[in-house]
Design a protein around this motif. Sequence first.
Motif, PDB file in Angstrom:
ATOM      1  N   LEU A  70      -3.307   5.535 -22.664  1.00  0.00           N
ATOM      2  CA  LEU A  70      -3.901   6.693 -21.998  1.00  0.00           C
ATOM      3  C   LEU A  70      -5.222   6.360 -21.339  1.00  0.00           C
ATOM      4  CD1 LEU A  70      -3.341   9.563 -24.578  1.00  0.00           C
ATOM      5  CD2 LEU A  70      -2.276   9.311 -22.358  1.00  0.00           C
ATOM      6  N   THR A 108      -2.618   8.655 -17.559  1.00  0.00           N
ATOM      7  CA  THR A 108      -3.437   8.245 -16.431  1.00  0.00           C
ATOM      8  C   THR A 108      -2.621   7.796 -15.239  1.00  0.00           C
ATOM      9  OG1 THR A 108      -3.393   5.984 -17.033  1.00  0.00           O
ATOM     10  CG2 THR A 108      -5.038   7.336 -18.076  1.00  0.00           C
ATOM     11  N   LEU A 109      -3.210   7.892 -14.097  1.00  0.00           N
ATOM     12  CA  LEU A 109      -2.628   7.304 -12.903  1.00  0.00           C
ATOM     13  C   LEU A 109      -3.033   5.862 -12.831  1.00  0.00           C
ATOM     14  CD1 LEU A 109      -3.778  10.100 -10.546  1.00  0.00           C
ATOM     15  CD2 LEU A 109      -1.646   9.884 -11.765  1.00  0.00           C
ATOM     16  N   ASP A 110      -3.726   5.433 -13.838  1.00  0.00           N
ATOM     17  CA  ASP A 110      -4.190   4.073 -13.938  1.00  0.00           C
ATOM     18  C   ASP A 110      -4.879   3.597 -12.702  1.00  0.00           C
ATOM     19  OD1 ASP A 110      -3.611   1.889 -16.112  1.00  0.00           O
ATOM     20  OD2 ASP A 110      -2.477   3.713 -16.443  1.00  0.00           O
ATOM     21  N   GLY A 111      -4.607   2.329 -12.375  1.00  0.00           N
ATOM     22  CA  GLY A 111      -5.330   1.734 -11.282  1.00  0.00           C
ATOM     23  C   GLY A 111      -5.262   2.521  -9.987  1.00  0.00           C
ATOM     24  N   VAL A 112      -4.122   3.153  -9.752  1.00  0.00           N
ATOM     25  CA  VAL A 112      -3.923   3.596  -8.384  1.00  0.00           C
ATOM     26  C   VAL A 112      -4.895   4.660  -7.933  1.00  0.00           C
ATOM     27  CG1 VAL A 112      -2.393   5.075  -7.095  1.00  0.00           C
ATOM     28  CG2 VAL A 112      -1.658   2.854  -7.808  1.00  0.00           C
ATOM     29  N   ASP A 113      -5.243   5.609  -8.825  1.00  0.00           N
ATOM     30  CA  ASP A 113      -6.139   6.629  -8.294  1.00  0.00           C
ATOM     31  C   ASP A 113      -7.498   6.028  -7.998  1.00  0.00           C
ATOM     32  OD1 ASP A 113      -7.543   8.277 -11.102  1.00  0.00           O
ATOM     33  OD2 ASP A 113      -6.555   6.343 -10.993  1.00  0.00           O
ATOM     34  N   GLN A 114      -7.836   5.004  -8.798  1.00  0.00           N
ATOM     35  CA  GLN A 114      -9.092   4.332  -8.474  1.00  0.00           C
ATOM     36  C   GLN A 114      -8.957   3.614  -7.144  1.00  0.00           C
ATOM     37  OE1 GLN A 114     -10.366   1.839 -11.686  1.00  0.00           O
ATOM     38  NE2 GLN A 114      -9.541   3.255 -13.172  1.00  0.00           N
ATOM     39  N   GLU A 115      -7.813   2.988  -6.959  1.00  0.00           N
ATOM     40  CA  GLU A 115      -7.627   2.238  -5.724  1.00  0.00           C
ATOM     41  C   GLU A 115      -7.640   3.171  -4.530  1.00  0.00           C
ATOM     42  OE1 GLU A 115      -5.267  -1.656  -7.261  1.00  0.00           O
ATOM     43  OE2 GLU A 115      -4.135  -0.132  -6.229  1.00  0.00           O
ATOM     44  N   ILE A 116      -6.947   4.317  -4.685  1.00  0.00           N
ATOM     45  CA  ILE A 116      -6.895   5.273  -3.595  1.00  0.00           C
ATOM     46  C   ILE A 116      -8.302   5.781  -3.308  1.00  0.00           C
ATOM     47  CG2 ILE A 116      -6.099   7.554  -2.932  1.00  0.00           C
ATOM     48  CD1 ILE A 116      -3.616   6.354  -3.163  1.00  0.00           C
ATOM     49  N   LYS A 142     -13.598   3.321 -16.639  1.00  0.00           N
ATOM     50  CA  LYS A 142     -14.058   2.153 -15.884  1.00  0.00           C
ATOM     51  C   LYS A 142     -15.111   1.414 -16.690  1.00  0.00           C
ATOM     52  CE  LYS A 142     -13.662   4.298 -11.396  1.00  0.00           C
ATOM     53  NZ  LYS A 142     -14.467   4.705 -10.261  1.00  0.00           N
ATOM     54  N   PHE A 175       1.712   7.150  -6.493  1.00  0.00           N
ATOM     55  CA  PHE A 175       0.627   8.081  -6.754  1.00  0.00           C
ATOM     56  C   PHE A 175       1.021   9.502  -6.348  1.00  0.00           C
ATOM     57  CE2 PHE A 175      -3.180  10.258  -5.042  1.00  0.00           C
ATOM     58  CZ  PHE A 175      -3.864  10.435  -6.240  1.00  0.00           C
ATOM     59  N   GLY A 205       0.829  -1.204   0.000  1.00  0.00           N
ATOM     60  CA  GLY A 205       0.000   0.000   0.000  1.00  0.00           C
ATOM     61  C   GLY A 205       0.860   1.249   0.000  1.00  0.00           C
ATOM     62  N   ARG A 220     -11.056   4.497  -3.838  1.00  0.00           N
ATOM     63  CA  ARG A 220     -11.966   3.518  -3.249  1.00  0.00           C
ATOM     64  C   ARG A 220     -11.501   3.052  -1.882  1.00  0.00           C
ATOM     65  NH1 ARG A 220     -12.903  -0.215  -8.432  1.00  0.00           N
ATOM     66  NH2 ARG A 220     -14.371   1.110  -9.533  1.00  0.00           N
ATOM     67  N   ILE A 232      -6.542  -0.949  -2.038  1.00  0.00           N
ATOM     68  CA  ILE A 232      -5.098  -0.845  -2.185  1.00  0.00           C
ATOM     69  C   ILE A 232      -4.356  -1.952  -1.444  1.00  0.00           C
ATOM     70  CG2 ILE A 232      -4.540   0.606  -0.199  1.00  0.00           C
ATOM     71  CD1 ILE A 232      -3.027   2.257  -2.564  1.00  0.00           C
ATOM     72  N   GLN A 268       2.749  11.761  -8.706  1.00  0.00           N
ATOM     73  CA  GLN A 268       1.940  12.390  -9.742  1.00  0.00           C
ATOM     74  C   GLN A 268       1.337  13.709  -9.296  1.00  0.00           C
ATOM     75  OE1 GLN A 268       1.492  11.249 -13.035  1.00  0.00           O
ATOM     76  NE2 GLN A 268       3.340  10.369 -12.156  1.00  0.00           N
ATOM     77  N   ALA A 328      -6.246   3.300 -20.398  1.00  0.00           N
ATOM     78  CA  ALA A 328      -6.278   2.042 -19.642  1.00  0.00           C
ATOM     79  C   ALA A 328      -6.924   2.209 -18.277  1.00  0.00           C
ATOM     80  CB  ALA A 328      -4.871   1.500 -19.497  1.00  0.00           C
ATOM     81  N   GLY A 329      -6.495   3.229 -17.546  1.00  0.00           N
ATOM     82  CA  GLY A 329      -6.995   3.317 -16.184  1.00  0.00           C
ATOM     83  C   GLY A 329      -8.116   4.317 -16.019  1.00  0.00           C
ATOM     84  N   ALA A 330      -8.194   5.277 -16.953  1.00  0.00           N
ATOM     85  CA  ALA A 330      -9.138   6.366 -16.747  1.00  0.00           C
ATOM     86  C   ALA A 330     -10.572   5.945 -17.005  1.00  0.00           C
ATOM     87  CB  ALA A 330      -8.769   7.552 -17.630  1.00  0.00           C
ATOM     88  N   PHE A 354       2.376   2.086 -13.903  1.00  0.00           N
ATOM     89  CA  PHE A 354       0.929   1.830 -13.810  1.00  0.00           C
ATOM     90  C   PHE A 354       0.382   1.252 -15.111  1.00  0.00           C
ATOM     91  CE2 PHE A 354       0.826   5.222 -10.413  1.00  0.00           C
ATOM     92  CZ  PHE A 354       0.732   4.296  -9.404  1.00  0.00           C
TER      93      PHE A 354
END
Lengths: 276, 322
Positions: free
Chosen positions: A269, B6-14, A275, A111, A104, B16, B20, A114, A271-273, A155
Motif C-alpha cells: 500500500l 496506490t497508483l504507485d509510480g505512475v501518479d508520481q510520473e504523471i 516519497k 493510470f 508512455g 511530474r 513517464i 484508476q 510502496a508508491g504513496a 504497479f
Amino acid sequence: MRSKHPVRESLIFLACVLFAIFAAFPIYWMINTALSTDQELYTGQSLWPHLERVLDIPAFLSGSPAFAWLGNSAFIAFGTTFLSLIMAVHGAYALSRFKFFGKGAVGFLLFATQMLPEAVIVVPLFAVFAGFGLLNNLYGLVLATTGFIMPVALFILKGAIDKVPFELEESARVDGCPRYSQLMMIIFPLILPSIAAAAVIAFFDGWNEFLFANTFISDANHWPATVGLASFIGQYSTPLNVVMAVAFLFTLPAIVFFLILQREIVSGLTAGAVKG
Amino acid sequence: MTITPTLDGVDQEISRGKRIKGSGPPANGPRRRGWIAYIFIAPAVIYLAVFVLAALAKGIALSFTDTRLLNPSGGNFVGADNYKGLITSSQFWDSIAVTLVYTVATVFFALIIGTAAAVLVNRPFRGRALFRAIMTLPYAVPTVAVTLIFIWIYNKESGVLNMGVEALGFGQVGWLTDPSFGMISVVLTTVWKVFPFVMIVMLAALQSVPDELFEATRVDGADGLSAFRAIVLPHILPTVRIVALLMTIWSIRRFEIIYLLTGGGPVKTTNTLVINIYNSAFTGQKLGVAAAMGVLGLFLSLGAAVIFSFLERRGAKKEGVA
C-alpha cells in the motif's frame, strides 16, 4: 523513549484507546448482534456479548445459502487474483526493464483505469456482456473485476522489480540464461513479498466485488456473498442475528488474511504513496 | 468497491510530467530496447483495451442513443439530446453538488483522523503493535459487511447510536431517513472504512521523518500542535497530497457504501453522480442517459487530477525539489 510527562503520556494513551474503540466498535457490534436473539435486539441489546451462544451459530446457518455464496465469492476472488497476477508480472517486467515505443501511452492507460468509476463502465459493459452471454456467469465477473485491479497489481510489481539489481540478470544473460527464465528464475523469487501483497490486494478486490455482481447476476445460485448479504437489507424474514453471523463469516477470512500478511500488505500500500 | 491501493509510480510520473518517457531508476543500469517488451506487456494492454477502453467507447456511443435497459443492443441515434437534457436538469447538477460535498467531507475527515491516528501510534509505547493492528482492522472488513453493521447501528428505534443519543437526553435521530442526517451518516461510515488506509500510509511517511525533529516537538512548553505543523508537517506534505488525490478519486468512484446505506436518499441528499448514473440505468432503465452522465462525470475525475497535479507542482517548486 522514557515518558517524561506522566499526565501528557496518559492523555496520549487515552486518545489511542478512543481511536481503537472507534475502529473496533462496529466489528464488536457485528459479533454482539450475531450472538443476540431477535427479542433482545428490539427490546434493548446487551452491551456484553452472549459468548456462550457461539456454538449455536453453525446450527442456524445450516439451512442458509451462505456457504454457497461464500464459494462463489472465493471463485471470483481466486480467479481475479490469478488472472491479474499473470498479466501484472509480465507487464511489470516490460515496464521496469525495457524502453519501447508507446510506453508512455501504456502508463497512461493503466493510470486512467484508476480514475474511471466502475459505475460508469458498468452501463456499457452490461450492454457488451449481454451480447456475449456473459451475464449470469461467474467468469464474466472475474473478467470485469480483473480490469480494475490488474493495473494496481502491475504497479506494485513494477515498483518491486525496479528495486532488483539489474546486474543479476546481466550475469545470467552472459551465462546464456534465456530472457523468460531470467524473469521466472531470478526476478520472481526476489519479488515474492510484493507478489504476496499484490495477490492479497487483488483477492480482497474480488472478495469485496459488489457492483458488477449485483448488476450482472440475477440468478441467486450464482450470487457471491456480497450480493447475498445485500439482499438481506430491507427484508425482514431473515433474523438479524443470522444476517450478522453471515456477515461475520464473510468478514473473518479477510481479517485473518490481513493480520497474517499485514507486513506485506502495508508495504504494498505504501510502496508508491510515500516519497523519500 | 475496490479498495484499490496506490497508483504507485505512475501518479508520481504523471504529476511530474516528464519522467513517464522512461528515464528509469539509474541504479538499475541500462534499460534494454526490444520488441520482446511488447510480448510481455501485450496481455495487460489488450485486456484493458477490450474490457475498459472498448467499454468506454461503447459508453460514448450509447450516450448519443435512446437505448433502454430491456433492449441493450437496440436504440436509435438521438444526437446530443441526452447531453442537452442533462445540462438543463437540476437533478443532474444537484448530484454533482452532492458528489463534491461528499468528496470534500470524506477526504477532509479521513485525512485528519488517519493522520492523527498515525501520529499517536508512531511514538513508541507499550502495546503499540496491538493498537496499530486494531486501528487498521476496518480496512479489512468487506464494504458490504460494513454497510450491514452501520445500518443496524443507525437503526432509529433500536440502534446503538440512538441508545447513546437518548442516554444523553436527546430524541431519536433518523440517521438514514432524515434528510439533514443522511449525508453525515454516509460520511461517517466512509471515514470509518477508509481512515486506516490514510493511517498506514502516513505512518510510513512519519517513519521517514528524522527522530530529532520529533524531539524538537516535545520540548517543554512547546505547543504540540503548532510544533507539529511547523516541523513535522512540511516533511510529510508530499505524502499528504498523494493520499488526498487517491482519496478524492476513490470518493468520486465510491458506490457500495452510499448505494446500500441510503440508495441516494433521503430525498436525494446523498445522490452522488455514480449513484445517479446507476439508478438512471438500472431503475430508470435509460442506458443512453446514464452513459451520457458517465461521460460528463469523467470530467469531474479529470478535474480533480488536474487540480492535484497543479498543487503538486506548486508545492514541489516551493520546497525546492523540482
